[in-house]
Design a protein around this motif. Structure first.
Motif, PDB file in Angstrom:
ATOM      1  N   PRO A  55       0.808  -1.230   0.000  1.00 39.47           N
ATOM      2  CA  PRO A  55       0.000   0.000   0.000  1.00 39.47           C
ATOM      3  C   PRO A  55       0.835   1.270   0.000  1.00 39.47           C
ATOM      4  O   PRO A  55       0.448   2.276  -0.609  1.00 39.47           O
ATOM      5  CB  PRO A  55      -0.808  -0.099   1.288  1.00 39.47           C
ATOM      6  CG  PRO A  55      -0.574  -1.449   1.857  1.00 39.47           C
ATOM      7  CD  PRO A  55       0.553  -2.105   1.142  1.00 39.47           C
ATOM      8  N   CYS A  56       1.982   1.249   0.638  1.00 37.00           N
ATOM      9  CA  CYS A  56       2.801   2.460   0.716  1.00 37.00           C
ATOM     10  C   CYS A  56       3.407   2.811  -0.649  1.00 37.00           C
ATOM     11  O   CYS A  56       3.853   3.928  -0.862  1.00 37.00           O
ATOM     12  CB  CYS A  56       3.924   2.271   1.738  1.00 37.00           C
ATOM     13  SG  CYS A  56       3.306   1.760   3.340  1.00 37.00           S
ATOM     14  N   HIS A  57       3.448   1.836  -1.556  1.00 33.03           N
ATOM     15  CA  HIS A  57       4.058   2.047  -2.872  1.00 33.03           C
ATOM     16  C   HIS A  57       3.019   1.992  -3.992  1.00 33.03           C
ATOM     17  O   HIS A  57       3.386   1.810  -5.151  1.00 33.03           O
ATOM     18  CB  HIS A  57       5.131   0.970  -3.125  1.00 33.03           C
ATOM     19  CG  HIS A  57       6.307   1.069  -2.216  1.00 33.03           C
ATOM     20  ND1 HIS A  57       7.377   0.215  -2.286  1.00 33.03           N
ATOM     21  CD2 HIS A  57       6.595   1.938  -1.223  1.00 33.03           C
ATOM     22  CE1 HIS A  57       8.268   0.526  -1.356  1.00 33.03           C
ATOM     23  NE2 HIS A  57       7.809   1.574  -0.700  1.00 33.03           N
ATOM     24  N   GLY A  87       5.983  -4.793   1.335  1.00 32.98           N
ATOM     25  CA  GLY A  87       5.062  -3.919   2.087  1.00 32.98           C
ATOM     26  C   GLY A  87       5.121  -4.296   3.561  1.00 32.98           C
ATOM     27  O   GLY A  87       4.802  -5.417   3.937  1.00 32.98           O
ATOM     28  N   GLU A  88       5.498  -3.353   4.378  1.00 32.73           N
ATOM     29  CA  GLU A  88       5.894  -3.641   5.760  1.00 32.73           C
ATOM     30  C   GLU A  88       4.861  -4.438   6.560  1.00 32.73           C
ATOM     31  O   GLU A  88       5.176  -5.411   7.231  1.00 32.73           O
ATOM     32  CB  GLU A  88       6.192  -2.317   6.470  1.00 32.73           C
ATOM     33  CG  GLU A  88       6.691  -2.455   7.891  1.00 32.73           C
ATOM     34  CD  GLU A  88       8.043  -3.163   7.966  1.00 32.73           C
ATOM     35  OE1 GLU A  88       8.805  -3.130   6.990  1.00 32.73           O
ATOM     36  OE2 GLU A  88       8.321  -3.777   9.014  1.00 32.73           O
ATOM     37  N   VAL A  89       3.616  -4.025   6.489  1.00 35.79           N
ATOM     38  CA  VAL A  89       2.623  -4.609   7.387  1.00 35.79           C
ATOM     39  C   VAL A  89       2.135  -5.979   6.892  1.00 35.79           C
ATOM     40  O   VAL A  89       1.790  -6.854   7.681  1.00 35.79           O
ATOM     41  CB  VAL A  89       1.449  -3.625   7.564  1.00 35.79           C
ATOM     42  CG1 VAL A  89       0.346  -4.227   8.412  1.00 35.79           C
ATOM     43  CG2 VAL A  89       1.965  -2.337   8.226  1.00 35.79           C
ATOM     44  N   MET A  90       2.149  -6.173   5.576  1.00 39.75           N
ATOM     45  CA  MET A  90       1.582  -7.404   5.017  1.00 39.75           C
ATOM     46  C   MET A  90       2.533  -8.596   5.088  1.00 39.75           C
ATOM     47  O   MET A  90       2.099  -9.746   5.198  1.00 39.75           O
ATOM     48  CB  MET A  90       1.212  -7.182   3.541  1.00 39.75           C
ATOM     49  CG  MET A  90       0.156  -6.147   3.323  1.00 39.75           C
ATOM     50  SD  MET A  90      -1.447  -6.702   3.951  1.00 39.75           S
ATOM     51  CE  MET A  90      -2.451  -5.278   3.567  1.00 39.75           C
ATOM     52  N   GLY A 123      10.844   3.060  -0.312  1.00 37.30           N
ATOM     53  CA  GLY A 123      10.532   3.942   0.827  1.00 37.30           C
ATOM     54  C   GLY A 123       9.961   3.200   2.018  1.00 37.30           C
ATOM     55  O   GLY A 123      10.247   3.537   3.162  1.00 37.30           O
ATOM     56  N   CYS A 124       9.092   2.180   1.756  1.00 39.54           N
ATOM     57  CA  CYS A 124       8.522   1.443   2.892  1.00 39.54           C
ATOM     58  C   CYS A 124       9.673   0.673   3.554  1.00 39.54           C
ATOM     59  O   CYS A 124      10.341  -0.149   2.910  1.00 39.54           O
ATOM     60  CB  CYS A 124       7.415   0.518   2.402  1.00 39.54           C
ATOM     61  SG  CYS A 124       6.509  -0.282   3.736  1.00 39.54           S
ATOM     62  N   ASP A 125       9.884   0.970   4.796  1.00 35.73           N
ATOM     63  CA  ASP A 125      10.945   0.466   5.667  1.00 35.73           C
ATOM     64  C   ASP A 125      12.126  -0.251   4.990  1.00 35.73           C
ATOM     65  O   ASP A 125      13.110   0.367   4.631  1.00 35.73           O
ATOM     66  CB  ASP A 125      10.329  -0.419   6.736  1.00 35.73           C
ATOM     67  CG  ASP A 125       9.444   0.388   7.690  1.00 35.73           C
ATOM     68  OD1 ASP A 125       8.927   1.437   7.279  1.00 35.73           O
ATOM     69  OD2 ASP A 125       9.267  -0.017   8.843  1.00 35.73           O
ATOM     70  N   LYS A 126      12.062  -1.564   4.813  1.00 32.71           N
ATOM     71  CA  LYS A 126      13.239  -2.329   4.377  1.00 32.71           C
ATOM     72  C   LYS A 126      13.575  -2.112   2.917  1.00 32.71           C
ATOM     73  O   LYS A 126      14.673  -2.478   2.468  1.00 32.71           O
ATOM     74  CB  LYS A 126      13.043  -3.841   4.611  1.00 32.71           C
ATOM     75  CG  LYS A 126      12.507  -4.205   5.966  1.00 32.71           C
ATOM     76  CD  LYS A 126      13.330  -3.645   7.091  1.00 32.71           C
ATOM     77  CE  LYS A 126      12.694  -3.952   8.441  1.00 32.71           C
ATOM     78  NZ  LYS A 126      11.373  -3.309   8.681  1.00 32.71           N
ATOM     79  N   GLY A 200       1.459   6.060   0.142  1.00 32.32           N
ATOM     80  CA  GLY A 200       2.648   6.743   0.664  1.00 32.32           C
ATOM     81  C   GLY A 200       3.112   6.051   1.934  1.00 32.32           C
ATOM     82  O   GLY A 200       2.391   5.221   2.501  1.00 32.32           O
ATOM     83  N   THR A 201       4.286   6.407   2.378  1.00 28.82           N
ATOM     84  CA  THR A 201       4.859   5.752   3.554  1.00 28.82           C
ATOM     85  C   THR A 201       4.293   6.362   4.837  1.00 28.82           C
ATOM     86  O   THR A 201       3.692   7.441   4.818  1.00 28.82           O
ATOM     87  CB  THR A 201       6.391   5.883   3.533  1.00 28.82           C
ATOM     88  OG1 THR A 201       6.739   7.245   3.280  1.00 28.82           O
ATOM     89  CG2 THR A 201       6.994   5.016   2.437  1.00 28.82           C
ATOM     90  N   CYS A 202       4.493   5.678   5.959  1.00 25.61           N
ATOM     91  CA  CYS A 202       3.944   6.133   7.233  1.00 25.61           C
ATOM     92  C   CYS A 202       4.323   7.596   7.472  1.00 25.61           C
ATOM     93  O   CYS A 202       5.470   7.988   7.253  1.00 25.61           O
ATOM     94  CB  CYS A 202       4.456   5.257   8.372  1.00 25.61           C
ATOM     95  SG  CYS A 202       3.738   3.610   8.350  1.00 25.61           S
ATOM     96  N   ASN A 203       3.338   8.364   7.940  1.00 26.07           N
ATOM     97  CA  ASN A 203       3.534   9.819   7.994  1.00 26.07           C
ATOM     98  C   ASN A 203       4.048  10.304   9.343  1.00 26.07           C
ATOM     99  O   ASN A 203       3.929  11.476   9.678  1.00 26.07           O
ATOM    100  CB  ASN A 203       2.230  10.529   7.634  1.00 26.07           C
ATOM    101  CG  ASN A 203       1.058  10.014   8.453  1.00 26.07           C
ATOM    102  OD1 ASN A 203       1.221   9.145   9.299  1.00 26.07           O
ATOM    103  ND2 ASN A 203      -0.107  10.557   8.194  1.00 26.07           N
ATOM    104  N   THR A 207      10.326   4.200  10.769  1.00 25.54           N
ATOM    105  CA  THR A 207      11.506   3.695  10.068  1.00 25.54           C
ATOM    106  C   THR A 207      11.576   4.218   8.637  1.00 25.54           C
ATOM    107  O   THR A 207      12.654   4.573   8.150  1.00 25.54           O
ATOM    108  CB  THR A 207      11.476   2.160  10.079  1.00 25.54           C
ATOM    109  OG1 THR A 207      11.395   1.737  11.436  1.00 25.54           O
ATOM    110  CG2 THR A 207      12.725   1.585   9.449  1.00 25.54           C
ATOM    111  N   ALA A 208      10.443   4.279   7.944  1.00 24.00           N
ATOM    112  CA  ALA A 208      10.468   4.711   6.548  1.00 24.00           C
ATOM    113  C   ALA A 208      11.023   6.124   6.425  1.00 24.00           C
ATOM    114  O   ALA A 208      11.985   6.371   5.672  1.00 24.00           O
ATOM    115  CB  ALA A 208       9.070   4.637   5.958  1.00 24.00           C
ATOM    116  N   SER A 209      10.435   7.068   7.162  1.00 22.93           N
ATOM    117  CA  SER A 209      10.882   8.463   7.036  1.00 22.93           C
ATOM    118  C   SER A 209      12.295   8.640   7.580  1.00 22.93           C
ATOM    119  O   SER A 209      13.061   9.460   7.068  1.00 22.93           O
ATOM    120  CB  SER A 209       9.917   9.392   7.770  1.00 22.93           C
ATOM    121  OG  SER A 209       8.657   9.348   7.155  1.00 22.93           O
TER     122      SER A 209
END
Ligand code: FES
Length: 578
Positions: A55-57, A87-90, A123-126, A200-203, A207-209
């Protein structure tokens, strides 16, 4: 340094006069392209970590088209190459298990194909360290383009003022309130549609930002690009800028080995602290430095944590969101504010130095990017603790912990797995109080495997109902950068390989002193030796496949959790073309 057409790596594939060159050009024409499209232009890979389950991408397919536009306008030829999405959460059990997989994929994609330079869409974390680690090892001109943070959200509850809420941080806060019975079930369901308002990445400064900002400080992203909201038209324009710039970088031979130095890594460490950034950065920054052949240790990060105050007023250390940070001037303004802590002469992707990039870039909002004499936290973002419980170190995010726990001694309550922990923390009869030190082990790189973000151990339900919201928690796991609390993480060496955490028993006394940087298990050496002799390593889970490779070769947290055979400076091996 200016390269010419004949210097391009892709010429080996396309300019060859033999049968192989014929076949390469033939296959290009099979796709409807012309032979001159690849013969007379630098070839740019757009490494895209988009997928339908990331989702972040979600917007990165469209952004890749904008990067292509920039590449074409500058006289290059773009090819989009999909890479593992993460995707970090999935992704289960944890994206960290696959960071090195992505790094290997990117390295081998760039090495095996006719590529002259790369733009990394991540951008999403890893995905940020994963793509960069691979690109550093290939050492082709590389520019990082951040997915950008999602839009801010707000929560309005009856009788309360509206407040900003951000992805991750508030999920944990609301979960604790729900567990304590302070949020009704129907409101809990309604909250699912909040906090994550757009792609977009966590706002928050999770870790992403943290990582995308550090990449900008390393000099690998365009100035000011990493905080632009994913859904802002400016994000699309910067994608085109990135495409244009990478073509110039190829001609200038501006590759990671010319940009990544001890100074640029010091800059990234200073930024982590000024941002109140995620503890995860400690693992990833060390991994990146080792790939670049730069020596960086936890002690270097601890020094930065002591020197640089937290100036960015962003969740979870503060109370604003990434959109506010962008309006306040973003990374150039923050960097300008910590100039005395930076190596300003380091070269960046612009072809100019960091100092030149940030000259005159002032903060536009001192509530969001605080002045040095009014920090969000003077105690620093990250402290490295050592002692007989963590001989190689452990980390705590001091700016997101409760100061009352900075010096603390309590009896341990030990869990060997997250399943045991979750079951016992729900037990109303659990023998625990707010001075107890919760311990989770077998959650490290080898033990879990993959060192998941289990380090924000849940507060036992009976304490939540009494209003307790923080306790000292210790683990060999990581913690989400969006979370908060007095959590001691990354204990190294981990329990699963016989680190001292494996020897702790419930009821043992543990003490920490953040100012003195100590973490001590108060059990005498003779008793520890007896426990060590009786200790049996937990059985490794994976008999085959990638996870087996991971467990056999992953390094410890203080070493960056890279594979032992991938560390070290780039030694480019060009493929044989025959
Ligand atoms: Fe993707 Fe947070 S879940 S950045």
């Amino acid at each position: 340094m200016h390269r010419t057409l004949s210097d391009l790596r892709s010429r080996r594939w396309f300019a060859d006069a033999g049968m192989r060159g014929f076949a390469h050009r033939q296959r290009i024409q099979q796709m409807g392209l012309r032979r001159e499209d690849v013969l007379d232009r630098p070839i740019v890979a757009i490494i895209n970590t988009w997928s339908d389950l990331s989702p972040c991408h979600a917007h990165l397919r469209e952004r890749a088209e904008s990067v292509k536009r920039g590449v074409l306008l500058a006289g290059g030829m773009p090819f989009e190459l999909p890479a593992m999405s993460l995707g970090e959460v999935m992704v289960k059990p944890t994206t960290m298990l696959y960071r090195n997989f992505l790094a290997m994929e990117v390295e081998e994609l760039l090495r095996s194909l006719p590529i002259d330079g790369a733009v990394l869409l991540a951008g999403c974390d890893k995905t940020t360290p994963g793509t960069l680690m691979g690109a550093i090892s290939t050492d082709l001109p590389t520019l990082f383009f951040a997915a950008g943070p999602m839009l801010s959200d707000r929560l309005q509850r009856r009788g309360e003022p509206a407040r900003a809420i951000g992805a991750g941080t508030h999920t944990r806060m609301f979960w604790d309130e729900y567990q304590a019975g302070r949020i009704a079930p129907d409101e809990w369901v309604g909250l699912e549609a909040k906090m994550t308002r757009a792609p977009g990445t966590c706002n928050v400064m999770g870790t992403a930002s943290t990582l995308t900002s550090m990449v900008e400080a390393l000099g690998l992203a365009l100035p000011g690009s990493t905080s632009v909201p994913a859904m802002d038209a400016g994000h699309t324009r910067i994608a085109a800028d990135a495409g244009e710039r990478i073509v110039q970088m190829i001609w200038e031979d501006l590759k990671p080995s010319r940009l990544l130095t001890a100074g640029s890594f010091r800059n990234a460490a200073a930024v982590q602290m000024a941002l109140g950034g995620s503890t995860n950065a400690a693992v990833h920054l060390i991994a990146l430095a080792r790939r670049a052949g730069v020596t960086l240790t936890l002690d270097d990060l601890d020094r930065a944590g002591r020197d640089v105050p937290v100036l960015a007023n962003l969740f979870p250390s503060g109370d604003r969101l990434m959109e506010d940070f962008h309006y306040a001037g973003g990374m150039p303004a923050l960097l300008n504010r910590i100039r005395p802590h930076l190596c300003l002469g380091e070269l960046t992707v612009t072809g100019r130095t960091l100092g030149e990039n940030i000259a005159g870039r002032e903060s536009l909002d001192d509530e969001v990017i605080r002045p040095v004499d009014r920090p969000v936290s003077a105690s620093g973002a990250l402290a490295v603790l050592k002692g007989n419980l963590a001989p190689d170190g452990a980390v705590i995010k001091a700016s997101a912990a409760s100061p009352k726990y900075f010096r603390h001694r309590g009896r341990a309550l030990v869990f060997d797995s997250p399943a045991e922990m979750n079951a016992r923390c729900a037990d109303p009869e659990l023998d625990v109080d707010e001075d107890t030190v919760l311990v989770l082990r077998n959650a490290g790189p080898v033990g879990a495997p993959g060192m998941p973000e289990w380090g924000g151990l849940p507060i036992p339900k009976k304490l939540l109902q009494r209003g307790v919201r923080d306790m000292v928690r210790i683990s060999d796991a990581r913690m989400s950068g969006t979370h908060y609390g007095s959590c001691i993480l990354h204990v190294s060496p981990e329990a699963a390989i016989g680190g001292p955490l494996a020897l702790v028993e419930s009821g043992d006394e543990i003490s920490l002193d953040v100012e003195a940087r100590t973490l001590t298990l108060h059990v005498d050496e003779a008793q520890l030796a007896a426990r060590r002799a009786a200790w049996k390593a937990p059985q490794r889970q994976a008999p085959r496949g990638y996870t087996r490779l991971y467990q056999d070769h992953v390094t410890q947290a203080h070493e960056g959790c890279d594979f032992d055979f991938l560390q070290g400076p780039p030694t480019t091996t060009e493929p044989v073309i025959f």
